[in-house]
Motif scaffolding. Structure first.
Motif, PDB file in Angstrom:
ATOM      1  N   ILE A  11      13.765  -0.122  25.731  1.00  0.00           N
ATOM      2  CA  ILE A  11      13.263  -1.449  25.373  1.00  0.00           C
ATOM      3  C   ILE A  11      12.582  -2.065  26.585  1.00  0.00           C
ATOM      4  O   ILE A  11      13.161  -2.119  27.680  1.00  0.00           O
ATOM      5  CB  ILE A  11      14.418  -2.346  24.887  1.00  0.00           C
ATOM      6  N   THR A  12      11.367  -2.540  26.379  1.00  0.00           N
ATOM      7  CA  THR A  12      10.596  -3.119  27.484  1.00  0.00           C
ATOM      8  C   THR A  12      10.290  -4.598  27.297  1.00  0.00           C
ATOM      9  O   THR A  12       9.970  -5.281  28.276  1.00  0.00           O
ATOM     10  CB  THR A  12       9.267  -2.371  27.651  1.00  0.00           C
ATOM     11  N   ALA A  13      10.374  -5.128  26.071  1.00  0.00           N
ATOM     12  CA  ALA A  13      10.044  -6.536  25.858  1.00  0.00           C
ATOM     13  C   ALA A  13      10.611  -7.012  24.520  1.00  0.00           C
ATOM     14  O   ALA A  13      10.864  -6.206  23.610  1.00  0.00           O
ATOM     15  CB  ALA A  13       8.531  -6.767  25.894  1.00  0.00           C
TER      16      ALA A  13
ATOM     17  N   ILE B 164       7.610  -4.235   9.915  1.00  0.00           N
ATOM     18  CA  ILE B 164       8.389  -3.909  11.116  1.00  0.00           C
ATOM     19  C   ILE B 164       9.687  -3.258  10.677  1.00  0.00           C
ATOM     20  O   ILE B 164      10.438  -3.845   9.888  1.00  0.00           O
ATOM     21  CB  ILE B 164       8.678  -5.170  11.944  1.00  0.00           C
TER      22      ILE B 164
ATOM     23  N   GLU C 108       9.978  -4.262  21.605  1.00  0.00           N
ATOM     24  CA  GLU C 108       8.936  -3.331  22.060  1.00  0.00           C
ATOM     25  C   GLU C 108       9.576  -2.192  22.842  1.00  0.00           C
ATOM     26  O   GLU C 108      10.384  -2.416  23.747  1.00  0.00           O
ATOM     27  CB  GLU C 108       7.922  -4.069  22.931  1.00  0.00           C
ATOM     28  N   TYR C 109       9.198  -0.966  22.499  1.00  0.00           N
ATOM     29  CA  TYR C 109       9.737   0.229  23.162  1.00  0.00           C
ATOM     30  C   TYR C 109       8.630   0.930  23.942  1.00  0.00           C
ATOM     31  O   TYR C 109       7.442   0.832  23.586  1.00  0.00           O
ATOM     32  CB  TYR C 109      10.310   1.209  22.133  1.00  0.00           C
ATOM     33  N   ASP C 110       9.013   1.645  24.985  1.00  0.00           N
ATOM     34  CA  ASP C 110       8.045   2.485  25.676  1.00  0.00           C
ATOM     35  C   ASP C 110       8.096   3.905  25.112  1.00  0.00           C
ATOM     36  O   ASP C 110       8.824   4.176  24.147  1.00  0.00           O
ATOM     37  CB  ASP C 110       8.303   2.473  27.192  1.00  0.00           C
TER      38      ASP C 110
ATOM     39  N   ALA D 268      13.379  -2.127  15.003  1.00  0.00           N
ATOM     40  CA  ALA D 268      12.439  -2.748  15.933  1.00  0.00           C
ATOM     41  C   ALA D 268      12.438  -4.273  15.836  1.00  0.00           C
ATOM     42  O   ALA D 268      11.527  -4.920  16.341  1.00  0.00           O
ATOM     43  CB  ALA D 268      11.031  -2.222  15.694  1.00  0.00           C
TER      44      ALA D 268
ATOM     45  N   GLU E 112      10.474  -9.277  17.809  1.00  0.00           N
ATOM     46  CA  GLU E 112      10.103  -7.866  17.721  1.00  0.00           C
ATOM     47  C   GLU E 112      10.475  -7.155  19.022  1.00  0.00           C
ATOM     48  O   GLU E 112      10.215  -7.647  20.114  1.00  0.00           O
ATOM     49  CB  GLU E 112       8.608  -7.718  17.445  1.00  0.00           C
TER      50      GLU E 112
ATOM     51  N   TRP F  25       9.661 -10.091  21.691  1.00  0.00           N
ATOM     52  CA  TRP F  25       8.609 -11.032  21.327  1.00  0.00           C
ATOM     53  C   TRP F  25       9.079 -11.919  20.165  1.00  0.00           C
ATOM     54  O   TRP F  25       9.190 -11.454  19.043  1.00  0.00           O
ATOM     55  CB  TRP F  25       7.334 -10.299  20.931  1.00  0.00           C
TER      56      TRP F  25
ATOM     57  N   ASN G  67       9.715 -11.024  28.210  1.00  0.00           N
ATOM     58  CA  ASN G  67       8.356 -10.507  28.064  1.00  0.00           C
ATOM     59  C   ASN G  67       7.509 -11.102  29.179  1.00  0.00           C
ATOM     60  O   ASN G  67       7.946 -12.047  29.858  1.00  0.00           O
ATOM     61  CB  ASN G  67       7.778 -10.822  26.670  1.00  0.00           C
TER      62      ASN G  67
END
Length: 405
Positions: free
Chosen positions: A97-99, A132, A90-92, A136, A88, A101, A63
């Protein structure tokens, strides 16, 4: 609590024990320092490294605010203390998947819908709750009874950690000189209040403290001085502290020498203990994490082609001479190429370094060699071989009988 000073042992406060802190650090930092490349499966077998967005997340930065080392160090500390790690995902907008956390484990609850589908309920710092979905959340459980939620190691070993902290607290109070009497001055007669006050002030001002040790003490009126030693019941806590260090090491499966206990470590066994640490302590954690990451971060189609794994060869290198001797055996045995050896040594490949050697005296069982049958049963020996004898005959060696006059 079983102790009068009410030692509250939780996953966070357990780190006050130096043995617990050292165990968590050595495992977490070791796992976090290992490379984690992404591979593509080759047909019919084999693999090769590839560049992939997941590889960047788990190997560089999961991240914008965290390095990969910090991420994996946090993951291991959460699993080792709470038995679970949560992050967690993170999706765009495209579903990539972008990050990742990380989430403190004590803020996460395991829930199920009416249909039995699992999800996670997160309690935010503000006190609000957030649900959540299962897809995810990257959840890596430790040892578990139901296969879903891991068990807290500190929760199960609370008493052992409690004793470790209690002995450390006792040691701190003992060396603070809180209740231990270092020496006794006796007098044959009773002192008046004024004489007692003068004597107390004199002893304290002239002889108390480390800087005034070994000074000559002057006594009067028949007084005698006797120094106290540590009684057995007080000295026993030293052995208790040693035992608790071993107890904590046993819980986390860490060799005692990695916690600073070198009492049983020798030059002959410490390398083997390091190998055992990789094999029996680190490897199970790596397999647990690898399988979870491969299942949760790669799509179903990608799982058939891509995977990630930790590289532990660096932990097993040993000393330089022994390592090079092992490479020499593997190279001459024909199952490692020059470039494979160079890759293990973190060196760039060279041209022509992908070729394998084949020892001349080795061939498949039941298959004749290219130079003829070197093992026939008629006692003729190496009939089809060429060697120094044949070379001598061809060159006219006089002792071979094949020369020219």
């Amino acid at each position: 609590m079983p102790y009068g000073n009410e030692i509250a042992v939780t996953e966070a406060t357990s780190m006050r024990s130096t043995a617990v802190m050292a165990s968590v650090r050595v495992i977490a930092e070791t796992v976090a320092s290992l490379p984690k490349p992404v591979y593509q499966r080759l047909k019919p077998r084999g693999k090769r490294r590839v560049s992939h967005s997941i590889g960047d997340l788990i190997g560089k930065s999961p991240n914008p605010y965290m390095t990969a080392f910090t991420f994996w160090e946090t993951l291991m500390s959460h699993i080792m203390l709470w038995g679970n790690f949560y992050a967690e995902i993170e999706y765009d907008s495209a579903g990539s998947i972008t990050a990742l956390w990380p989430i403190p484990p004590h803020r996460v609850e395991h829930r199920e819908t009416a249909d039995g589908d699992p999800y996670f309920r997160l309690t935010l710092k503000s006190g609000k709750q957030k649900d959540i979905p299962f897809y995810a959340m990257l959840h890596v459980p430790g040892l578990s009874f139901d296969g879903r939620k891991g068990l807290s190691v500190i929760g199960w070993a609370r008493q052992a950690v409690e004793v470790a902290i209690a002995t450390e607290n006792f040691a701190a109070e003992f060396f603070k000189n809180g209740t231990n009497v270092g020496a006794v001055v006796t007098t044959p007669s009773t002192l008046s209040d004024g004489a007692f006050d003068r004597l107390s002030k004199s002893l304290h001002s002239s002889y108390s403290g480390l800087g005034k040790a070994h000074k000559l003490m002057l006594l009067e009126e028949g007084m005698t001085f006797s120094k106290n030693t540590i009684p057995p019941n007080d000295a026993q806590f030293l052995e208790t502290r040693k035992f608790q260090t071993l107890e904590i090491a046993r819980i986390f499966r860490v060799p005692p020498h990695m916690l600073g206990d070198l009492e049983r470590a020798t030059f002959s066994n410490i390398e083997q203990q390091g190998i055992d640490f990789v094999t029996h302590t680190i490897r199970p954690w790596l397999v647990r994490i690898e399988q979870t990451v491969n299942m949760r971060l790669f799509g179903q189609d990608e799982q058939k082609k891509l995977f990630t794994e930790f590289l532990v060869e660096g932990l097993l290198r040993g000393e330089t001479k022994a390592r090079y001797e092992a490479y020499n055996i593997a190279r001459n045995g024909g199952w490692l190429s020059v470039n494979e050896i160079r890759e293990l040594e973190n060196l760039n490949p060279i041209e022509g370094g992908d070729e394998y050697l084949r020892p001349l005296n080795m061939a498949e069982v039941g298959k004749p060699s290219e130079g003829g049958d070197n093992n026939n049963d008629n006692g003729q020996g190496n009939k089809g071989a060429t060697g120094p004898l044949d070379a001598g005959n061809q060159a006219g060696d006089p002792e071979s009988g094949g020369g020219t006059d």
